[in-house]
Design a protein around this motif. Sequence first.
Motif, short mmCIF file in Angstrom:
data_model
loop_
_atom_site.label_atom_id
_atom_site.label_comp_id
_atom_site.label_asym_id
_atom_site.label_seq_id
_atom_site.Cartn_x
_atom_site.Cartn_y
_atom_site.Cartn_z
N SER A 76 0.83 -1.21 0.00
CA SER A 76 0.00 0.00 0.00
C SER A 76 0.86 1.26 0.00
CB SER A 76 -0.94 0.00 1.22
OG SER A 76 -0.20 -0.04 2.42
N ALA A 77 2.16 1.14 0.31
CA ALA A 77 3.05 2.31 0.34
C ALA A 77 3.69 2.60 -1.02
CB ALA A 77 4.14 2.10 1.38
N ASP A 78 3.49 1.73 -2.02
CA ASP A 78 4.19 1.90 -3.29
C ASP A 78 3.75 3.12 -4.09
OD1 ASP A 78 5.80 -0.28 -2.89
OD2 ASP A 78 4.63 -1.63 -4.14
N CYS A 79 2.48 3.41 -4.13
CA CYS A 79 1.96 4.45 -5.03
C CYS A 79 1.20 5.54 -4.27
CB CYS A 79 1.06 3.81 -6.08
SG CYS A 79 1.89 2.58 -7.09
N VAL A 80 1.75 5.98 -3.14
CA VAL A 80 1.08 6.97 -2.30
C VAL A 80 1.17 8.36 -2.94
CG1 VAL A 80 1.20 8.14 -0.05
CG2 VAL A 80 1.58 5.68 -0.20
#
Length: 134
Positions: free
Chosen positions: A68-72
């Motif tokens: 979930s932190a990849d495309c913030v």
Amino acid sequence: FGGFKPAFCARSSIVLSLEAAQEAFGPRQRPGFSLSVVSTQQGNCSFNVGSRHLALAIKEGPTRIWSSADCVSGTGSLVSALRRGVPTVVTISWNRQTSAPGCTSPARLAPAGTYTGYAVDGSIVSGPVPIRLS
């Protein structure tokens, strides 16, 4: 007291845990998870539960396929005050696609199969939570 936050929690006092909404998800269901952050530190402390810090990671075997932190977008920062033993819960769903750090590769739909979810914040990792996609 409006914006007052206590000092940051010692990383060694943070316990992450993860719970899946269910064990198996049908073809049109988005897997949902609850990430819990608990401090074991005496007194109140602060912890960043923002999307750039606290993340849901999905693995297939040993291979990391989504986070979930990849495309913030935006700051991805949300500092929360923690009280000893009282969980702060963040809910995150997985869009069933793959991702890479920094959104550097095109997303592919993850095939049906067994995957493992983890709550992650740097070196702090929850226990594994297996799920099945059909």
